[in-house]
Design an enzyme around this catalytic site. Structure first.
Site, PDB file in Angstrom:
ATOM      1  N   ASP A   1     -39.759  80.060  76.621  1.00 14.81           N
ATOM      2  CA  ASP A   1     -40.954  80.060  75.906  1.00 14.81           C
ATOM      3  C   ASP A   1     -40.353  80.917  74.593  1.00 14.81           C
ATOM      4  O   ASP A   1     -39.509  81.680  74.696  1.00 14.81           O
ATOM      5  CB  ASP A   1     -41.966  81.272  76.558  1.00 14.81           C
TER       6      ASP A   1
ATOM      7  N   HIS B   1     -42.881  81.886  71.543  1.00 15.51           N
ATOM      8  CA  HIS B   1     -43.965  81.739  71.045  1.00 15.51           C
ATOM      9  C   HIS B   1     -43.888  82.422  69.557  1.00 15.51           C
ATOM     10  O   HIS B   1     -43.173  83.269  69.188  1.00 15.51           O
ATOM     11  CB  HIS B   1     -44.949  82.658  71.768  1.00 15.51           C
TER      12      HIS B   1
ATOM     13  N   CYS C   1     -44.587  76.853  85.063  1.00 17.40           N
ATOM     14  CA  CYS C   1     -43.741  76.321  84.182  1.00 17.40           C
ATOM     15  C   CYS C   1     -42.761  75.627  85.001  1.00 17.40           C
ATOM     16  O   CYS C   1     -42.247  74.313  84.525  1.00 17.40           O
ATOM     17  CB  CYS C   1     -42.748  77.173  83.013  1.00 17.40           C
TER      18      CYS C   1
ATOM     19  N   LYS D   1     -39.935  76.224  73.688  1.00 12.22           N
ATOM     20  CA  LYS D   1     -41.052  75.411  73.763  1.00 12.22           C
ATOM     21  C   LYS D   1     -42.343  76.771  73.449  1.00 12.22           C
ATOM     22  O   LYS D   1     -41.980  77.943  73.447  1.00 12.22           O
ATOM     23  CB  LYS D   1     -41.202  75.018  75.136  1.00 12.22           C
TER      24      LYS D   1
ATOM     25  N   ASP E   1     -37.061  78.800  82.041  1.00 19.91           N
ATOM     26  CA  ASP E   1     -37.786  80.177  81.619  1.00 19.91           C
ATOM     27  C   ASP E   1     -37.278  81.561  82.445  1.00 19.91           C
ATOM     28  O   ASP E   1     -38.022  82.534  82.594  1.00 19.91           O
ATOM     29  CB  ASP E   1     -39.310  80.117  81.522  1.00 19.91           C
TER      30      ASP E   1
ATOM     31  N   HIS F   1     -46.415  87.265  74.974  1.00 17.18           N
ATOM     32  CA  HIS F   1     -45.333  87.287  75.749  1.00 17.18           C
ATOM     33  C   HIS F   1     -44.062  86.396  74.972  1.00 17.18           C
ATOM     34  O   HIS F   1     -44.517  85.399  74.150  1.00 17.18           O
ATOM     35  CB  HIS F   1     -45.449  86.918  77.177  1.00 17.18           C
TER      36      HIS F   1
ATOM     37  N   HIS G   1     -53.230  80.416  73.269  1.00 22.50           N
ATOM     38  CA  HIS G   1     -52.429  80.580  74.458  1.00 22.50           C
ATOM     39  C   HIS G   1     -52.369  82.193  74.764  1.00 22.50           C
ATOM     40  O   HIS G   1     -52.382  82.686  75.850  1.00 22.50           O
ATOM     41  CB  HIS G   1     -50.831  80.162  74.414  1.00 22.50           C
TER      42      HIS G   1
END
Length: 193
Positions: A51, A53, A143, A101, A9, A76, A62
């Site tokens: 990430d 999302h 993470c 992810k 990340d 984010h 989340h």
């Protein structure tokens, strides 16, 4: 027996000017790039996670308007946004697999993500016969911790390169490193890699 580098990340939203800025994030991006330039050939597999999302909804709880910064967070790393992209200081030319992810759900470990063609990190590592992995990235206390613990749970010998990570806060980052060491990870400097 092969070896992997797991890059967790290193994204715009987690470096200095992002939505969830981590102090030292840009320095980690630069240092990981320099490390890759010198050491990429020593790894059979190099996996980088992001990430990624969903733009709509709260991603399984989340995201929150009033986040607690423990289980809920401000918006984010929204898929396709600049914040979700790798930090520009991170050179990803040597990365063999890119993992996304957190699509519609909370996800801290890169093992919860998939590549664009649906491969999992566990499958990638098993398929390549990986027995050891070095872990670097952001954030130590979230993470990086989750990814390293999952690697250990999958039978991989883990080294966390402590000069190539950055955490949100000092105390939980130290606790995460202690937890990882207790779980069997070796804490080392990248010069020992």
């Amino acid at each position: 027996m092969s070896r992997a580098l797991l890059i967790v990340d290193i994204q715009n939203d987690f470096t200095e000017h992002g939505a969830l800025a981590v102090a030292g994030g840009d320095a980690v991006a630069s240092a990981v790039s320099a490390f890759l330039e010198a050491h990429a050939a020593e790894y059979d597999v190099i996996v980088a996670s992001r990430d990624w999302h969903d733009a709509q909804g709260d991603n399984g709880g989340h995201f929150a308007e009033s986040p607690d910064f423990v289980d809920t967070w401000p918006s984010h790393c929204v898929a396709g946004s600049d914040g979700a992209e790798y930090d520009p200081l991170l050179v990803t030319d040597a990365v063999t697999h890119h993992v996304r992810k957190g699509q519609g759900e909370p996800a801290y470990s890169m093992f919860e993500g998939t590549t664009e063609d649906g491969k999992t990190v566990a499958g990638i590592l098993a398929g390549a016969g990986v027995v050891s992995a070095d872990v670097v990235g952001i954030a130590t206390d979230h993470c990086v911790r989750a990814s390293a613990l999952d690697a250990i749970a999958h039978g991989v010998q883990v080294r966390v390169l402590t000069d190539l990570i950055a955490g949100v806060a000092a105390e939980p980052s130290a606790a995460a490193l202690a937890e990882l060491a207790h779980a069997g990870a070796v804490l080392a400097q990248s010069g020992a890699a």
